[in-house]
Design an enzyme around this catalytic site. Sequence first.
Site, PDB file in Angstrom:
ATOM      1  N   ASP A  67       0.970  -1.149   0.077  1.00 55.20           N
ATOM      2  CA  ASP A  67       0.039  -0.013  -0.005  1.00 55.20           C
ATOM      3  C   ASP A  67       0.877   1.265   0.122  1.00 55.20           C
ATOM      4  O   ASP A  67       1.997   1.111   0.297  1.00 55.20           O
ATOM      5  CB  ASP A  67      -0.922   0.058   1.104  1.00 55.20           C
ATOM      6  CG  ASP A  67      -0.383  -0.517   2.453  1.00 55.20           C
ATOM      7  OD1 ASP A  67       0.948  -0.483   2.539  1.00 55.20           O
ATOM      8  OD2 ASP A  67      -0.770  -1.002   3.297  1.00 55.20           O
ATOM      9  N   ASP A 136      -7.892  -2.171  14.248  1.00 53.08           N
ATOM     10  CA  ASP A 136      -9.183  -2.230  13.772  1.00 53.08           C
ATOM     11  C   ASP A 136      -9.466  -3.422  12.846  1.00 53.08           C
ATOM     12  O   ASP A 136     -10.491  -3.644  12.048  1.00 53.08           O
ATOM     13  CB  ASP A 136      -9.551  -0.992  13.091  1.00 53.08           C
ATOM     14  CG  ASP A 136      -9.075  -0.721  11.583  1.00 53.08           C
ATOM     15  OD1 ASP A 136      -8.244  -1.331  11.257  1.00 53.08           O
ATOM     16  OD2 ASP A 136      -9.321   0.303  11.154  1.00 53.08           O
ATOM     17  N   HIS A 138      -7.749  -4.194   9.982  1.00 51.67           N
ATOM     18  CA  HIS A 138      -7.368  -3.955   8.369  1.00 51.67           C
ATOM     19  C   HIS A 138      -6.054  -5.113   8.215  1.00 51.67           C
ATOM     20  O   HIS A 138      -5.149  -5.207   8.877  1.00 51.67           O
ATOM     21  CB  HIS A 138      -7.121  -2.588   8.115  1.00 51.67           C
ATOM     22  CG  HIS A 138      -5.974  -1.827   8.563  1.00 51.67           C
ATOM     23  ND1 HIS A 138      -5.851  -0.512   9.061  1.00 51.67           N
ATOM     24  CD2 HIS A 138      -4.654  -2.229   8.721  1.00 51.67           C
ATOM     25  CE1 HIS A 138      -4.920  -0.221   9.689  1.00 51.67           C
ATOM     26  NE2 HIS A 138      -3.937  -1.205   9.442  1.00 51.67           N
ATOM     27  N   GLU A 143      -9.612  -1.118   5.178  1.00 53.76           N
ATOM     28  CA  GLU A 143     -10.349  -0.881   6.718  1.00 53.76           C
ATOM     29  C   GLU A 143     -11.961  -1.521   6.503  1.00 53.76           C
ATOM     30  O   GLU A 143     -12.217  -2.257   5.565  1.00 53.76           O
ATOM     31  CB  GLU A 143     -10.630   0.680   6.690  1.00 53.76           C
ATOM     32  CG  GLU A 143      -9.140   1.585   6.436  1.00 53.76           C
ATOM     33  CD  GLU A 143      -8.668   1.543   7.725  1.00 53.76           C
ATOM     34  OE1 GLU A 143      -8.549   0.639   8.546  1.00 53.76           O
ATOM     35  OE2 GLU A 143      -7.855   2.595   8.280  1.00 53.76           O
TER      36      GLU A 143
HETATM   37  C1  F6R Z   1       1.176  -1.328   6.128  1.00 60.02           C
HETATM   38  C2  F6R Z   1       0.122  -2.218   6.367  1.00 60.02           C
HETATM   39  C3  F6R Z   1      -0.680  -1.950   7.607  1.00 60.02           C
HETATM   40  C4  F6R Z   1       0.029  -2.348   8.969  1.00 60.02           C
HETATM   41  C5  F6R Z   1      -0.876  -2.334  10.201  1.00 60.02           C
HETATM   42  C6  F6R Z   1      -0.082  -2.589  11.261  1.00 60.02           C
HETATM   43  O1  F6R Z   1       1.933  -1.542   5.023  1.00 60.02           O
HETATM   44  O2  F6R Z   1      -0.239  -2.524   5.303  1.00 60.02           O
HETATM   45  O3  F6R Z   1      -1.874  -2.831   7.473  1.00 60.02           O
HETATM   46  O4  F6R Z   1       0.659  -3.494   8.656  1.00 60.02           O
HETATM   47  O5  F6R Z   1      -1.614  -0.866   9.992  1.00 60.02           O
HETATM   48  O6  F6R Z   1       0.971  -1.735  11.381  1.00 60.02           O
HETATM   49  P1  F6R Z   1       2.054  -1.796  12.693  1.00 60.02           P
HETATM   50  O7  F6R Z   1       2.965  -3.059  12.040  1.00 60.02           O
HETATM   51  O8  F6R Z   1       2.998  -0.376  12.540  1.00 60.02           O
HETATM   52  O9  F6R Z   1       1.453  -1.908  13.788  1.00 60.02           O
END
Ligand code: F6R
Length: 261
Positions: A67, A136, A138, A143
Amino acid sequence: MEVVIVPDSAAGGELIAEAMAGLLRQKPDALLGVATGSTPLPVYEALAAKVRAGEADTSRARVCQLDEYVGLPAGHPESYRSVVLREVVEPLGLSESAFLGPDGTAEDVAAACLAYDRALAEAGGVDLQLLGIGTDGHIGFNEPCSSLASRTRIKTLTEQTRVDNARFFDGDIGQVPHHVITQGIGTILEARHLVLLATGEAKADAVALAVEGPLSALVPASALQLHPHATVVVDEAAASSLKLADYFRATYAAKPSWQGI
Ligand code: F6R
């Protein structure tokens, strides 16, 4: 899906780096899908250590982004392109030409999304996609209530995700973009192996819902239940809400070590 409970994030990083190294032994030009955020950093550190020790060969490996923020200026240190260059491409000694990502600076975002899905398909598809999970639920930036069949597209971040990610922007939520390009859930499910890493207690409820809850667009990570080869690696804290934790421990302990994940 297989759930592996590890003592800590370093052990999770080592396990997944070994899976990547093994994949590269079988397929030297494998396409590795990389996530950003804090959680996957131990994976990239462990893989880079294996490269330095001669235990992994990334000379023909390719990587692709999951992403990207929309609207950050090119070269912004927190754009995911910059993060992947810094944390993955450089430490693994890859060339920029081995790196695919969506264009978060494109004027025509919809066209950039289509182009990215096409580029992934033309590259032969993702061999192993590493995922984190949001508090959440995702995956990528899909989301809650994202279509389980979605393709790469623009999404609006929830307030919760912007709060969670403000730490990368000097703690200032005002600097966190509202929009992102993310591989869709349908796109993610096309990868040949999905590996989700979650560490820390803040992820415990999201992990339990994704693994033990019903398949639901409300918990995008529950889409891993649809994948024939999905591995969820969690530390003890992130496993703390799993009702089946003992079963997962026993199952993994009984697995022959040569089998990997
Ligand atoms: C990042 C992504 C997100 C993160 C998620 C957890 O490329 O796709 O889904 O993996 O927000 O983020 P952290 O690891 O910082 O808690």
